[in-house]
Every structure is written in C-alpha cells, then in structure tokens.
Enzyme design. Sequence first.
Site, PDB file in Angstrom:
ATOM      1  CE  LYS A   1      -0.062  -1.594  -4.382  1.00  0.00           C
ATOM      2  NZ  LYS A   1       0.862  -1.243  -5.499  1.00  0.00           N
TER       3      LYS A   1
ATOM      4  CE1 TYR B   1       4.152   1.749  -1.964  1.00  0.00           C
ATOM      5  CE2 TYR B   1       2.119   3.009  -2.062  1.00  0.00           C
ATOM      6  CZ  TYR B   1       2.806   1.824  -2.248  1.00  0.00           C
ATOM      7  OH  TYR B   1       2.151   0.714  -2.734  1.00  0.00           O
TER       8      TYR B   1
ATOM      9  CG  PHE C   1       6.117   5.987  -9.787  1.00  0.00           C
ATOM     10  CD1 PHE C   1       5.857   5.418  -8.541  1.00  0.00           C
ATOM     11  CD2 PHE C   1       7.304   5.648 -10.424  1.00  0.00           C
ATOM     12  CE1 PHE C   1       6.751   4.551  -7.938  1.00  0.00           C
ATOM     13  CE2 PHE C   1       8.213   4.770  -9.828  1.00  0.00           C
ATOM     14  CZ  PHE C   1       7.923   4.225  -8.585  1.00  0.00           C
TER      15      PHE C   1
ATOM     16  NE  ARG D   1       8.441  -8.128  -3.681  1.00  0.00           N
ATOM     17  CZ  ARG D   1       8.184  -6.858  -4.013  1.00  0.00           C
ATOM     18  NH1 ARG D   1       7.563  -6.039  -3.160  1.00  0.00           N
ATOM     19  NH2 ARG D   1       8.511  -6.404  -5.189  1.00  0.00           N
TER      20      ARG D   1
ATOM     21  CB  THR E   1       6.519  -3.969 -10.067  1.00  0.00           C
ATOM     22  OG1 THR E   1       7.401  -4.335  -9.005  1.00  0.00           O
ATOM     23  CG2 THR E   1       5.849  -2.646  -9.748  1.00  0.00           C
TER      24      THR E   1
ATOM     25  NE  ARG F   1       2.065  -6.431  -7.660  1.00  0.00           N
ATOM     26  CZ  ARG F   1       3.166  -5.929  -7.100  1.00  0.00           C
ATOM     27  NH1 ARG F   1       4.352  -6.406  -7.415  1.00  0.00           N
ATOM     28  NH2 ARG F   1       3.080  -4.947  -6.222  1.00  0.00           N
TER      29      ARG F   1
ATOM     30  CG  ASN G   1       0.898  -3.177  -8.671  1.00  0.00           C
ATOM     31  OD1 ASN G   1       0.265  -2.746  -7.721  1.00  0.00           O
ATOM     32  ND2 ASN G   1       2.206  -3.045  -8.770  1.00  0.00           N
TER      33      ASN G   1
ATOM     34  CG  HIS H   1       2.648  -3.034  -0.413  1.00  0.00           C
ATOM     35  ND1 HIS H   1       3.721  -2.353  -0.941  1.00  0.00           N
ATOM     36  CD2 HIS H   1       3.008  -3.410   0.854  1.00  0.00           C
ATOM     37  CE1 HIS H   1       4.689  -2.304  -0.016  1.00  0.00           C
ATOM     38  NE2 HIS H   1       4.277  -2.933   1.072  1.00  0.00           N
TER      39      HIS H   1
ATOM     40  CD  GLU I   1       6.171  -2.212   3.857  1.00  0.00           C
ATOM     41  OE1 GLU I   1       6.802  -1.616   2.982  1.00  0.00           O
ATOM     42  OE2 GLU I   1       5.539  -3.276   3.644  1.00  0.00           O
TER      43      GLU I   1
HETATM   44  P1  IDP Z   1       6.513  -3.339  -5.663  1.00  0.00           P
HETATM   45  O1  IDP Z   1       5.103  -2.948  -5.291  1.00  0.00           O
HETATM   46  O2  IDP Z   1       6.540  -4.502  -6.611  1.00  0.00           O
HETATM   47  O3  IDP Z   1       7.399  -3.542  -4.457  1.00  0.00           O
HETATM   48  P2  IDP Z   1       7.903  -0.823  -6.048  1.00  0.00           P
HETATM   49  O4  IDP Z   1       9.035  -0.617  -6.975  1.00  0.00           O
HETATM   50  O5  IDP Z   1       8.194  -0.863  -4.578  1.00  0.00           O
HETATM   51  O6  IDP Z   1       7.122  -2.136  -6.502  1.00  0.00           O
HETATM   52  O7  IDP Z   1       6.868   0.340  -6.340  1.00  0.00           O
HETATM   53  C1  IDP Z   1       5.782   0.577  -5.461  1.00  0.00           C
HETATM   54  C2  IDP Z   1       4.538   0.759  -6.293  1.00  0.00           C
HETATM   55  O8  IDP Z   1       4.692   1.925  -7.089  1.00  0.00           O
HETATM   56  C3  IDP Z   1       4.263  -0.368  -7.292  1.00  0.00           C
HETATM   57  O9  IDP Z   1       3.562  -1.453  -6.733  1.00  0.00           O
HETATM   58  C4  IDP Z   1       3.453   0.352  -8.352  1.00  0.00           C
HETATM   59  O10 IDP Z   1       2.092   0.427  -7.957  1.00  0.00           O
HETATM   60  C5  IDP Z   1       4.046   1.736  -8.344  1.00  0.00           C
HETATM   61  N1  IDP Z   1       5.033   1.874  -9.416  1.00  0.00           N
HETATM   62  C6  IDP Z   1       6.277   1.330  -9.449  1.00  0.00           C
HETATM   63  N2  IDP Z   1       6.917   1.672 -10.580  1.00  0.00           N
HETATM   64  C7  IDP Z   1       6.064   2.467 -11.268  1.00  0.00           C
HETATM   65  C8  IDP Z   1       6.142   3.147 -12.533  1.00  0.00           C
HETATM   66  O11 IDP Z   1       7.150   3.092 -13.251  1.00  0.00           O
HETATM   67  N3  IDP Z   1       5.041   3.864 -12.895  1.00  0.00           N
HETATM   68  C9  IDP Z   1       3.923   3.955 -12.126  1.00  0.00           C
HETATM   69  N4  IDP Z   1       3.808   3.332 -10.944  1.00  0.00           N
HETATM   70  C10 IDP Z   1       4.858   2.595 -10.515  1.00  0.00           C
HETATM   71 MG    MG Z   2       8.092  -2.201  -3.049  1.00  0.00          MG
END
Ligand code: IDP
Ligand code: MG
Length: 136
Positions: free
Chosen positions: A12, A52, A60, A88, A94, A105, A115, A118, A129
């Site tokens: 990212k 997304y 968010f 993962r 996350t 991360r 973070n 992805h 994807e």
């Molecule tokens: P992941 O990347 O671990 O699969 P997801 O739940 O799919 O997590 O969320 C996608 C992305 O959205 C996350 O990597 C993070 O950058 C962002 N994100 C997820 N939850 C939050 C939040 O509560 N606040 C702000 N950004 C979030």
């Molecule tokens: Mg995800």
Amino acid sequence: MSNIEQTLSIIKPDAVERNLENEIKEMFKNDGFSILKEKKIQIEKSEAENFYKVHETKPFYNDLCEYLSSGPIVVMVLEKKNAVLGNRELMGATDPKNAEDGTIRKKYGISIDKNSVHGSDSVENAKIEIDFFFKD
Ligand code: IDP
Ligand code: MG
C-alpha cells in the site's frame, strides 16, 4: 495432492512511500512465496471504490479509497501451497497494534488504515482480485 494457490497482494502507499517494497518482497520470498506477476501503479479513486466494493457501507470506505489511490502501490500475484491463508498469516492482524511478532503489519504497519499491505481473504476473492489488476 496439490493445493497450490495464488493470492493477490498489494503493498500500500504508506509502505511504497517509505521505500519498503524490497523488504516486504523479501519477507514473502523468505516465507516460500513465488512472485508470479507484479507491477507498480497508481490507481484512480473510482478504481479503488470498485476494488473495495465489499466495504462500501463501512464508515471508513471513503477514506480507504482516497488512501489506496493516494500514491503508488505494488500489486503482486503470489503463489505457494495454501497461499491465501499463508499470506493472511504473514500479513498479521488488520490493526498493526494487534499483529503478531514476525508479521508484515507488526513490523511496518503504522495504523489500522496505514497497514502497509492488502491480501485476498479467500480463494474465490483472490481470483476476482487477480483478474481486477491483471486481466489483459
Ligand atoms: P484486511 O485488509 O485485513 O482484509 P478489511 O477488514 O478487509 O481488512 O479492511 C480493508 C482495509 O480497510 C484494511 O486493511 C484497513 O486499511 C481498512 N480498515 C479496516 N477497518 C478499518 C477501521 O475500522 N478504520 C479505518 N480503516 C479500516
Ligand atoms: Mg480484507
């Protein structure tokens, strides 16, 4: 018996900006992943919104799409046995605060939104994807 899988990984903007591309690729290679395809690109916000889409109802969502399109990213197709779950695990939680030692991360993530990486969350989504970024 073969459960060789492919998964989509994105380095990212926060990580590309800090020149962490090579360190993160090394972590994938050291964990047994082959990088089958890769490209460094910057996407439009509208493309981030499509990518997304599953998160479109989340509070968010707008910030997330702004962020993913805010600078260069590196998109990669990774392959190994059980690649989706393996990626993962290597990425970690996350929120970097909750990520285990040894994960990408934990090592590089700044915050839940920045973070660093992805990774696809299922074999089915990995196919979608990978097509999203690499269908010619
Ligand atoms: P992941 O990347 O671990 O699969 P997801 O739940 O799919 O997590 O969320 C996608 C992305 O959205 C996350 O990597 C993070 O950058 C962002 N994100 C997820 N939850 C939050 C939040 O509560 N606040 C702000 N950004 C979030
Ligand atoms: Mg995800």
